[in-house]
Write a protein that holds these residues in place. Structure first.
Motif, PDB file in Angstrom:
ATOM      1  N   GLY A   2       0.815  -1.206   0.000  1.00  0.00           N
ATOM      2  CA  GLY A   2       0.000   0.000   0.000  1.00  0.00           C
ATOM      3  C   GLY A   2       0.848   1.255   0.000  1.00  0.00           C
ATOM      4  O   GLY A   2       0.508   2.243  -0.659  1.00  0.00           O
ATOM      5  N   GLU A   3       1.978   1.221   0.737  1.00  0.00           N
ATOM      6  CA  GLU A   3       2.868   2.394   0.772  1.00  0.00           C
ATOM      7  C   GLU A   3       3.485   2.653  -0.591  1.00  0.00           C
ATOM      8  O   GLU A   3       3.645   3.809  -1.002  1.00  0.00           O
ATOM      9  CB  GLU A   3       3.971   2.179   1.812  1.00  0.00           C
ATOM     10  CG  GLU A   3       3.467   2.173   3.241  1.00  0.00           C
ATOM     11  CD  GLU A   3       4.580   1.860   4.232  1.00  0.00           C
ATOM     12  OE1 GLU A   3       5.744   1.660   3.815  1.00  0.00           O
ATOM     13  OE2 GLU A   3       4.280   1.816   5.432  1.00  0.00           O
ATOM     14  N   LEU A   5       2.161   1.880  -3.536  1.00  0.00           N
ATOM     15  CA  LEU A   5       1.129   2.439  -4.412  1.00  0.00           C
ATOM     16  C   LEU A   5       0.864   3.903  -4.057  1.00  0.00           C
ATOM     17  O   LEU A   5       0.667   4.736  -4.944  1.00  0.00           O
ATOM     18  CB  LEU A   5      -0.165   1.621  -4.312  1.00  0.00           C
ATOM     19  CG  LEU A   5      -0.110   0.224  -4.921  1.00  0.00           C
ATOM     20  CD1 LEU A   5      -1.394  -0.530  -4.610  1.00  0.00           C
ATOM     21  CD2 LEU A   5       0.124   0.298  -6.410  1.00  0.00           C
ATOM     22  N   TRP A   6       0.829   4.204  -2.777  1.00  0.00           N
ATOM     23  CA  TRP A   6       0.610   5.591  -2.360  1.00  0.00           C
ATOM     24  C   TRP A   6       1.767   6.465  -2.820  1.00  0.00           C
ATOM     25  O   TRP A   6       1.579   7.614  -3.228  1.00  0.00           O
ATOM     26  CB  TRP A   6       0.451   5.666  -0.843  1.00  0.00           C
ATOM     27  CG  TRP A   6       0.051   7.024  -0.391  1.00  0.00           C
ATOM     28  CD1 TRP A   6       0.852   7.967   0.165  1.00  0.00           C
ATOM     29  CD2 TRP A   6      -1.235   7.620  -0.496  1.00  0.00           C
ATOM     30  NE1 TRP A   6       0.154   9.098   0.423  1.00  0.00           N
ATOM     31  CE2 TRP A   6      -1.161   8.911   0.021  1.00  0.00           C
ATOM     32  CE3 TRP A   6      -2.456   7.183  -0.987  1.00  0.00           C
ATOM     33  CZ2 TRP A   6      -2.230   9.778   0.076  1.00  0.00           C
ATOM     34  CZ3 TRP A   6      -3.530   8.041  -0.920  1.00  0.00           C
ATOM     35  CH2 TRP A   6      -3.411   9.310  -0.401  1.00  0.00           C
TER      36      TRP A   6
END
Length: 104
Positions: A2-3, A5-6
């Protein structure tokens, strides 16, 4: 994951991120609204058709039962060979009745 992608979102300018977020939000809301509308329309259609067609089905069934009862009464009154259209002639030298058309 997730990090990462962020982190990829930071490479695009703010207006592009806002536009893509707005398009995504609009798409999700549209799909949910279309699904809800489809469910409601199909419920209304099928329940209405059941309410309108059920009496017709019952009336047709009732008419068929009446015809079957009339046929059985005629068979009892005239004898078993008359409803089927028995052989060449009736006993006693009387001519046989013509065969009846099948009721549908």
């Amino acid at each position: 994951m997730g990090e990462r992608l962020w982190g990829l979102t930071e490479m695009f300018p703010e207006p592009v991120r806002q536009f893509s977020g707005a398009v995504t939000d609009l798409t999700v809301r549209s799909v949910k609204g279309l699904y809800s509308l489809t469910c409601n329309v199909s419920w209304i259609f099928f329940t209405s058709s059941m309410v309108m067609l059920a009496p017709v089905v019952f009336e047709v069934e009732r008419a068929q039962m009446e015809e079957m009862q009339k046929s059985q009464q005629k068979q009892v009154l005239l004898g078993p060979g008359s409803a089927v259209g028995g052989g060449g002639g009736a006993p006693g030298g009387m001519p046989a009745l013509p065969p009846m058309a099948a009721a549908r």
